[in-house]
Scaffold this motif. Sequence first.
Motif, PDB file in Angstrom:
ATOM      1  N   LEU A 227      -2.612  -4.186   3.014  1.00  0.00           N
ATOM      2  CA  LEU A 227      -1.113  -4.392   3.110  1.00  0.00           C
ATOM      3  C   LEU A 227      -0.915  -6.049   3.027  1.00  0.00           C
ATOM      4  CD1 LEU A 227       0.031  -2.947   6.524  1.00  0.00           C
ATOM      5  CD2 LEU A 227       0.710  -2.184   4.088  1.00  0.00           C
ATOM      6  N   GLN A 228       0.062  -6.319   2.365  1.00  0.00           N
ATOM      7  CA  GLN A 228       0.579  -7.559   2.407  1.00  0.00           C
ATOM      8  C   GLN A 228       1.948  -7.853   3.210  1.00  0.00           C
ATOM      9  OE1 GLN A 228       0.695  -9.449  -1.388  1.00  0.00           O
ATOM     10  NE2 GLN A 228       1.778 -11.462  -0.539  1.00  0.00           N
ATOM     11  N   MET A 229       2.035  -8.696   4.008  1.00  0.00           N
ATOM     12  CA  MET A 229       3.481  -8.955   4.539  1.00  0.00           C
ATOM     13  C   MET A 229       4.000 -10.073   3.699  1.00  0.00           C
ATOM     14  SD  MET A 229       3.514  -6.618   6.876  1.00  0.00           S
ATOM     15  CE  MET A 229       5.285  -7.139   7.487  1.00  0.00           C
ATOM     16  N   ASP A 230       5.133  -9.620   3.374  1.00  0.00           N
ATOM     17  CA  ASP A 230       5.912 -10.807   2.299  1.00  0.00           C
ATOM     18  C   ASP A 230       7.352 -10.831   2.603  1.00  0.00           C
ATOM     19  OD1 ASP A 230       6.491 -12.340   0.265  1.00  0.00           O
ATOM     20  OD2 ASP A 230       6.812 -10.654  -1.264  1.00  0.00           O
ATOM     21  N   CYS A 231       7.575 -12.051   3.064  1.00  0.00           N
ATOM     22  CA  CYS A 231       8.905 -12.009   3.715  1.00  0.00           C
ATOM     23  C   CYS A 231       9.192 -10.984   4.727  1.00  0.00           C
ATOM     24  CB  CYS A 231      10.032 -12.557   2.694  1.00  0.00           C
ATOM     25  SG  CYS A 231       9.665 -13.523   1.768  1.00  0.00           S
ATOM     26  N   TYR A 232       8.427 -10.672   5.580  1.00  0.00           N
ATOM     27  CA  TYR A 232       8.627  -9.546   6.642  1.00  0.00           C
ATOM     28  C   TYR A 232       8.737  -8.328   6.034  1.00  0.00           C
ATOM     29  CZ  TYR A 232       9.935 -13.721   8.778  1.00  0.00           C
ATOM     30  OH  TYR A 232       9.836 -14.986   9.447  1.00  0.00           O
ATOM     31  N   ARG A 233       8.513  -7.843   4.652  1.00  0.00           N
ATOM     32  CA  ARG A 233       8.353  -6.566   3.965  1.00  0.00           C
ATOM     33  C   ARG A 233       6.921  -6.270   3.920  1.00  0.00           C
ATOM     34  NH1 ARG A 233      10.497  -6.520  -1.218  1.00  0.00           N
ATOM     35  NH2 ARG A 233       9.597  -8.500  -1.346  1.00  0.00           N
ATOM     36  N   ALA A 234       6.514  -4.984   4.190  1.00  0.00           N
ATOM     37  CA  ALA A 234       5.183  -4.661   4.001  1.00  0.00           C
ATOM     38  C   ALA A 234       5.074  -4.158   2.531  1.00  0.00           C
ATOM     39  CB  ALA A 234       4.839  -3.462   4.827  1.00  0.00           C
ATOM     40  N   LEU A 235       3.910  -4.533   1.766  1.00  0.00           N
ATOM     41  CA  LEU A 235       3.629  -4.166   0.346  1.00  0.00           C
ATOM     42  C   LEU A 235       2.144  -3.626   0.430  1.00  0.00           C
ATOM     43  CD1 LEU A 235       4.766  -7.325  -1.545  1.00  0.00           C
ATOM     44  CD2 LEU A 235       6.213  -5.415  -0.782  1.00  0.00           C
ATOM     45  N   ASP A 236       2.040  -2.609  -0.388  1.00  0.00           N
ATOM     46  CA  ASP A 236       0.754  -2.090  -0.560  1.00  0.00           C
ATOM     47  C   ASP A 236       0.005  -2.608  -1.677  1.00  0.00           C
ATOM     48  OD1 ASP A 236      -1.712  -0.816  -1.086  1.00  0.00           O
ATOM     49  OD2 ASP A 236      -0.583   1.265  -1.060  1.00  0.00           O
ATOM     50  N   VAL A 237      -0.886  -3.624  -1.396  1.00  0.00           N
ATOM     51  CA  VAL A 237      -1.694  -4.395  -2.531  1.00  0.00           C
ATOM     52  C   VAL A 237      -3.093  -3.870  -2.578  1.00  0.00           C
ATOM     53  CG1 VAL A 237      -0.077  -6.388  -2.036  1.00  0.00           C
ATOM     54  CG2 VAL A 237      -2.266  -6.259  -0.895  1.00  0.00           C
ATOM     55  N   THR A 238      -3.282  -2.819  -2.338  1.00  0.00           N
ATOM     56  CA  THR A 238      -4.825  -2.193  -2.280  1.00  0.00           C
ATOM     57  C   THR A 238      -5.445  -2.477  -3.755  1.00  0.00           C
ATOM     58  OG1 THR A 238      -4.309  -0.816  -0.682  1.00  0.00           O
ATOM     59  CG2 THR A 238      -6.480  -0.578  -1.248  1.00  0.00           C
ATOM     60  N   GLU A 239      -4.734  -1.996  -4.587  1.00  0.00           N
ATOM     61  CA  GLU A 239      -5.262  -1.977  -6.065  1.00  0.00           C
ATOM     62  C   GLU A 239      -5.473  -3.353  -6.509  1.00  0.00           C
ATOM     63  OE1 GLU A 239      -6.583   0.252  -7.942  1.00  0.00           O
ATOM     64  OE2 GLU A 239      -6.096   1.676  -6.180  1.00  0.00           O
ATOM     65  N   ARG A 240      -4.661  -4.342  -6.241  1.00  0.00           N
ATOM     66  CA  ARG A 240      -4.974  -5.385  -6.804  1.00  0.00           C
ATOM     67  C   ARG A 240      -6.017  -6.313  -5.974  1.00  0.00           C
ATOM     68  NH1 ARG A 240      -2.644 -10.147  -8.333  1.00  0.00           N
ATOM     69  NH2 ARG A 240      -1.782 -10.604  -6.305  1.00  0.00           N
ATOM     70  N   ALA A 241      -6.184  -6.013  -4.611  1.00  0.00           N
ATOM     71  CA  ALA A 241      -7.234  -6.405  -3.684  1.00  0.00           C
ATOM     72  C   ALA A 241      -8.580  -6.233  -4.325  1.00  0.00           C
ATOM     73  CB  ALA A 241      -7.083  -6.174  -2.415  1.00  0.00           C
ATOM     74  N   ARG A 242      -8.630  -4.801  -4.757  1.00  0.00           N
ATOM     75  CA  ARG A 242     -10.022  -4.115  -5.316  1.00  0.00           C
ATOM     76  C   ARG A 242     -10.457  -5.009  -6.430  1.00  0.00           C
ATOM     77  NH1 ARG A 242      -8.798   1.662  -4.131  1.00  0.00           N
ATOM     78  NH2 ARG A 242      -9.685   1.433  -1.731  1.00  0.00           N
ATOM     79  N   GLN A 243      -9.653  -5.598  -7.275  1.00  0.00           N
ATOM     80  CA  GLN A 243      -9.813  -6.048  -8.498  1.00  0.00           C
ATOM     81  C   GLN A 243     -10.449  -7.474  -8.064  1.00  0.00           C
ATOM     82  OE1 GLN A 243      -6.460  -5.999 -10.862  1.00  0.00           O
ATOM     83  NE2 GLN A 243      -6.196  -3.878 -10.836  1.00  0.00           N
ATOM     84  N   ILE A 244     -10.313  -7.972  -7.072  1.00  0.00           N
ATOM     85  CA  ILE A 244     -10.542  -9.398  -6.736  1.00  0.00           C
ATOM     86  C   ILE A 244     -11.941  -9.506  -5.808  1.00  0.00           C
ATOM     87  CG2 ILE A 244      -9.687 -11.548  -5.543  1.00  0.00           C
ATOM     88  CD1 ILE A 244      -6.989 -10.545  -6.049  1.00  0.00           C
ATOM     89  N   ALA A 245     -11.795  -8.187  -5.220  1.00  0.00           N
ATOM     90  CA  ALA A 245     -12.918  -8.290  -4.113  1.00  0.00           C
ATOM     91  C   ALA A 245     -14.291  -8.185  -4.608  1.00  0.00           C
ATOM     92  CB  ALA A 245     -12.778  -6.741  -3.208  1.00  0.00           C
TER      93      ALA A 245
END
Length: 553
Positions: free
Chosen positions: A412-430
């Motif tokens: 999850l990414q908290m971005d200005c108090y909004r929750a975003l699902d960034v799982t896909e992008r994180a997978r590419q970086i991990a």
Amino acid sequence: MKTQQELKKQLFQIDHKGYKAYKALEGEYDFGAYRLCIDHVQGDPFATPSRVRIVYRNQGNIAPQYFAGKHRQTAVEDYLLRRLHRNLRSCGGGERRGSGKSGLVTACRAGQEILERTAMHITGESIEARIEVGFPAYGRTIAAGELAEILFELLPEVAERTFRMQRTMQRELEETVQLADDQDYIRRELEPGGLVAFVADGAVLPRESGVSQRPLAQAVAFRSPDSLAVTMQLPHRGALRGMGVRKGVTVIAGGGFHGKSTLLKALERGVYNHIAGDGREFVITDRSAFKLRAEEGRCIHATDISMFINRLPTGADTTRFSTENASGSTSQSANAVEALACGSRVLLIDEDTAATNFMVRDGRMAQLVSDEKEPITPFIRKIRSLYRDLGVSTVLVAGSSGDYLAAADVVLQMDCYRALDVTERARQIAGPLPEEQARAQAWVKKPVRRAQIEKARTHGWDTLSLDRTEIDLRYLEQIVDESQTAALAYLMQYVLGRLADGKKTADMLAHEAAQKLAREGILSVTPKHYGAGPAAEVREQEILACLARYRLL
Ligand code: ADP
Ligand code: MG
């Protein structure tokens, strides 16, 4: 049982006498609508106030459907306690009338959480309220007129206003049990739904300030990303959309000050239900979730921390590790295995309060200092196996250590108090994830001797003392209320004085005590005079934590 006239007569007979003569008033008196029980009279005007119960007849007043089931009962008791509190204040319960605590009439204060408390207990026959009354004195002589005012005017008025059913109360009771039903429904749906927590859309997570648990005005309301959204069909409220935090590993990433810790804190407290208007009414977390953090300086008694720590330079046996002064990493290791020992299915970690070397060890450092020279196996190597092999999920705030991206099922990414699902992008970086197995074992090894504790006291919510030995509870962030600390004081007396037998270990004792609480309620371990104050429910996790921090264990 004596009549109220008899009480009055007796009271005026001791007017102007020495304070000790008040003792003669202990007993039970018929006040018509209720029974007044003077359970314990204080020794002098400056001592802890006297313990008094109002046992209000409940025939045909609050109908049984309002307290059918534990969750409803706790919610209704909580509602009545808050009413009692308000009425005590508006009727002048907070006014002093003489020396010391003379004339102060108080009831247990409840915060944002709804907890089972000794202060209020409802059954089919009665509603029982425990209150504290400073029996009035001038100097050290009895002020009968002042006490008469409290017992014969103030309390009857307060009892009437608090417990007599009227229309608004009927409506509020209805709302109270509906909220309790809905909360209970979500809590029971977590496990079958494969979730460890639920955060409803519209929830207000941030608090007013660092010292106030009230909701922040003008907060950004929570909203689940579509990919993680689940809809619960609540029995009263109907459909409620929100974020399902799934079993496995969830990483909360995001920039500084974007609301990561605030989300985690809401999850920590989601093990309890919250009152209407709190903003976290529908933030519900698995009841066993444990906030895992570093706690330098704590003591550790014969605990197997070998999952994380081995080959210490001292040669100490880490399968039975003891110390009076743990480091950041050894304390967090002990905290982790103690949580596992009481069956926690979720660990909640914030990098802000974790020991860095417990959490990660990066590639360059591993090159410089070889694995054989490093006692710590960082949490990141165990996190997957904890879930796969032991079924323990982790929710982790990681704003800076990207290594955890490789371990996450969801990022999850908290971005200005909004929750975003960034799982896909994180997978590419991990990158790659070095893993090691975590095995279930007996983690807590020290048998606990029986000990009679004469005096158990609390100082605020974070310190407890057993016959002058202090237990530091500051870092147990899921203790939310002074009354829970008082409960721990009574539980320590009960566990050490009654359950301990020189064979059972602390985790076994905590388990036994927690089961007794679940079966018989918090009143069953609270002494009649409750010298450390009114008590509230606590979990097995906090009972074990408290035992483990007792330096004389
Ligand atoms: P982080 O852990 O990401 O650094 P915090 O969770 O500590 O950030 O939040 C930073 C500040 O923002 C705090 O003062 C907090 O009260 C506030 N805050 C958090 N969530 C919200 C929100 N949803 N709306 C408004 N303010 C918020
Ligand atoms: Mg933070």
